[in-house]
Design a protein around this motif. Structure first.
Motif, PDB file in Angstrom:
ATOM      1  N   LYS A 277       0.824  -1.213   0.000  1.00  0.00           N
ATOM      2  CA  LYS A 277       0.000   0.000   0.000  1.00  0.00           C
ATOM      3  C   LYS A 277       0.857   1.262   0.000  1.00  0.00           C
ATOM      4  N   MET A 278       1.927   1.264   0.799  1.00  0.00           N
ATOM      5  CA  MET A 278       2.805   2.433   0.863  1.00  0.00           C
ATOM      6  C   MET A 278       3.497   2.653  -0.479  1.00  0.00           C
ATOM      7  N   ALA A 279       3.937   1.581  -1.101  1.00  0.00           N
ATOM      8  CA  ALA A 279       4.584   1.684  -2.410  1.00  0.00           C
ATOM      9  C   ALA A 279       3.622   2.293  -3.434  1.00  0.00           C
ATOM     10  N   ALA A 280       2.375   1.849  -3.419  1.00  0.00           N
ATOM     11  CA  ALA A 280       1.378   2.383  -4.347  1.00  0.00           C
ATOM     12  C   ALA A 280       1.108   3.857  -4.065  1.00  0.00           C
ATOM     13  N   LEU A 281       0.987   4.189  -2.793  1.00  0.00           N
ATOM     14  CA  LEU A 281       0.731   5.580  -2.400  1.00  0.00           C
ATOM     15  C   LEU A 281       1.860   6.498  -2.866  1.00  0.00           C
ATOM     16  N   LEU A 282       3.099   6.056  -2.703  1.00  0.00           N
ATOM     17  CA  LEU A 282       4.264   6.859  -3.074  1.00  0.00           C
ATOM     18  C   LEU A 282       4.670   6.685  -4.535  1.00  0.00           C
ATOM     19  N   LYS A 283       3.981   5.769  -5.227  1.00  0.00           N
ATOM     20  CA  LYS A 283       4.300   5.459  -6.626  1.00  0.00           C
ATOM     21  C   LYS A 283       5.759   5.038  -6.780  1.00  0.00           C
ATOM     22  N   ILE A 284       6.169   4.122  -5.887  1.00  0.00           N
ATOM     23  CA  ILE A 284       7.524   3.564  -5.884  1.00  0.00           C
ATOM     24  C   ILE A 284       7.390   2.042  -5.950  1.00  0.00           C
ATOM     25  N   LYS A 285       8.297   1.400  -6.646  1.00  0.00           N
ATOM     26  CA  LYS A 285       8.273  -0.062  -6.754  1.00  0.00           C
ATOM     27  C   LYS A 285       8.697  -0.709  -5.433  1.00  0.00           C
ATOM     28  N   THR A 286       8.151  -1.896  -5.184  1.00  0.00           N
ATOM     29  CA  THR A 286       8.672  -2.721  -4.092  1.00  0.00           C
ATOM     30  C   THR A 286       9.848  -3.518  -4.653  1.00  0.00           C
ATOM     31  N   VAL A 287      10.675  -4.056  -3.767  1.00  0.00           N
ATOM     32  CA  VAL A 287      11.659  -5.021  -4.245  1.00  0.00           C
ATOM     33  C   VAL A 287      10.874  -6.154  -4.898  1.00  0.00           C
ATOM     34  N   PRO A 288      11.467  -6.881  -5.825  1.00  0.00           N
ATOM     35  CA  PRO A 288      10.727  -7.980  -6.446  1.00  0.00           C
ATOM     36  C   PRO A 288      10.239  -8.988  -5.399  1.00  0.00           C
ATOM     37  N   ILE A 289       8.985  -9.359  -5.517  1.00  0.00           N
ATOM     38  CA  ILE A 289       8.378 -10.342  -4.615  1.00  0.00           C
ATOM     39  C   ILE A 289       8.076 -11.573  -5.463  1.00  0.00           C
ATOM     40  N   ASP A 290       8.793 -12.656  -5.193  1.00  0.00           N
ATOM     41  CA  ASP A 290       8.659 -13.866  -6.013  1.00  0.00           C
ATOM     42  C   ASP A 290       7.466 -14.718  -5.633  1.00  0.00           C
ATOM     43  N   GLU A 291       7.123 -14.735  -4.348  1.00  0.00           N
ATOM     44  CA  GLU A 291       6.076 -15.660  -3.904  1.00  0.00           C
ATOM     45  C   GLU A 291       5.433 -15.139  -2.625  1.00  0.00           C
ATOM     46  N   VAL A 292       4.123 -15.288  -2.542  1.00  0.00           N
ATOM     47  CA  VAL A 292       3.363 -14.997  -1.329  1.00  0.00           C
ATOM     48  C   VAL A 292       2.464 -16.197  -1.090  1.00  0.00           C
ATOM     49  N   GLY A 293       2.441 -16.704   0.135  1.00  0.00           N
ATOM     50  CA  GLY A 293       1.639 -17.883   0.408  1.00  0.00           C
ATOM     51  C   GLY A 293       1.012 -17.841   1.779  1.00  0.00           C
ATOM     52  N   GLU A 294       0.202 -18.829   2.049  1.00  0.00           N
ATOM     53  CA  GLU A 294      -0.505 -18.924   3.324  1.00  0.00           C
ATOM     54  C   GLU A 294       0.207 -19.809   4.338  1.00  0.00           C
ATOM     55  N   SER A 295       1.187 -20.589   3.877  1.00  0.00           N
ATOM     56  CA  SER A 295       1.923 -21.460   4.791  1.00  0.00           C
ATOM     57  C   SER A 295       3.378 -21.521   4.326  1.00  0.00           C
ATOM     58  N   PHE A 296       4.218 -22.047   5.196  1.00  0.00           N
ATOM     59  CA  PHE A 296       5.640 -22.171   4.880  1.00  0.00           C
ATOM     60  C   PHE A 296       6.092 -23.557   5.293  1.00  0.00           C
ATOM     61  N   ASP A 297       6.369 -24.389   4.300  1.00  0.00           N
ATOM     62  CA  ASP A 297       6.782 -25.752   4.632  1.00  0.00           C
ATOM     63  C   ASP A 297       7.937 -26.216   3.754  1.00  0.00           C
ATOM     64  N   TYR A 298       8.828 -25.308   3.427  1.00  0.00           N
ATOM     65  CA  TYR A 298       9.983 -25.646   2.602  1.00  0.00           C
ATOM     66  C   TYR A 298      11.089 -26.278   3.442  1.00  0.00           C
ATOM     67  N   THR A 299      11.772 -27.232   2.846  1.00  0.00           N
ATOM     68  CA  THR A 299      12.969 -27.784   3.471  1.00  0.00           C
ATOM     69  C   THR A 299      14.138 -26.878   3.102  1.00  0.00           C
ATOM     70  N   LEU A 300      15.258 -27.048   3.776  1.00  0.00           N
ATOM     71  CA  LEU A 300      16.449 -26.271   3.462  1.00  0.00           C
ATOM     72  C   LEU A 300      16.880 -26.521   2.020  1.00  0.00           C
ATOM     73  N   GLU A 301      16.817 -27.760   1.588  1.00  0.00           N
ATOM     74  CA  GLU A 301      17.207 -28.070   0.199  1.00  0.00           C
ATOM     75  C   GLU A 301      16.290 -27.386  -0.813  1.00  0.00           C
ATOM     76  N   GLU A 302      14.994 -27.337  -0.518  1.00  0.00           N
ATOM     77  CA  GLU A 302      14.054 -26.651  -1.416  1.00  0.00           C
ATOM     78  C   GLU A 302      14.343 -25.152  -1.457  1.00  0.00           C
ATOM     79  N   LEU A 303      14.678 -24.574  -0.313  1.00  0.00           N
ATOM     80  CA  LEU A 303      15.016 -23.145  -0.276  1.00  0.00           C
ATOM     81  C   LEU A 303      16.299 -22.862  -1.052  1.00  0.00           C
ATOM     82  N   LYS A 304      17.277 -23.737  -0.920  1.00  0.00           N
ATOM     83  CA  LYS A 304      18.519 -23.569  -1.684  1.00  0.00           C
ATOM     84  C   LYS A 304      18.225 -23.588  -3.184  1.00  0.00           C
TER      85      LYS A 304
END
Length: 107
Positions: free
Chosen positions: A32-59
């Motif tokens: 919301k702040m980025a939109a208000l200021l008309k500035i880009k956010t850093v790239p956001i690759d993924e947004v989810g409802e849970s987090f169940d990645y293993t270390l190998e998956e994150l790597k």
């Protein structure tokens, strides 16, 4: 910082939004702040409802390239709603480094 994105001109990207007391705000507040200021956010690759990645998956997720074609350094992981660690030191956030970037692996 070495302009790995190979931007042609200076650009501003929002990475965090803090309130007047220095408390990190939610991802939704950042967007919301980025939109208000008309500035880009850093790239956001993924947004989810849970987090169940293993270390190998994150790597594996940390691998890849910037739009410039340069190997990316890694990814930053943080919750949508900030919360402090059990020690109360700071809001949870961590970086997963791309080993290929660190080792300067050639394609």
């Amino acid at each position: 910082q070495k302009n790995r994105l190979q931007l042609r001109e200076h650009e501003v990207f929002i990475y965090n939004v803090n309130d007047s007391k220095g408390k990190r705000q939610s991802l939704n507040s950042l967007i919301k702040m980025a939109a208000l200021l008309k500035i880009k956010t850093v790239p956001i690759d993924e947004v989810g409802e849970s987090f169940d990645y293993t270390l190998e998956e994150l790597k594996e997720k940390s691998k890849g390239y910037y739009p410039s074609g340069i190997r990316r350094e890694g990814i930053v992981v943080r919750p949508q709603e900030p919360f402090k660690s059990e020690e109360g030191l700071s809001s949870l956030s961590f970086k997963v480094l791309n080993n290929e970037f660190l080792l300067k692996v050639e394609d």
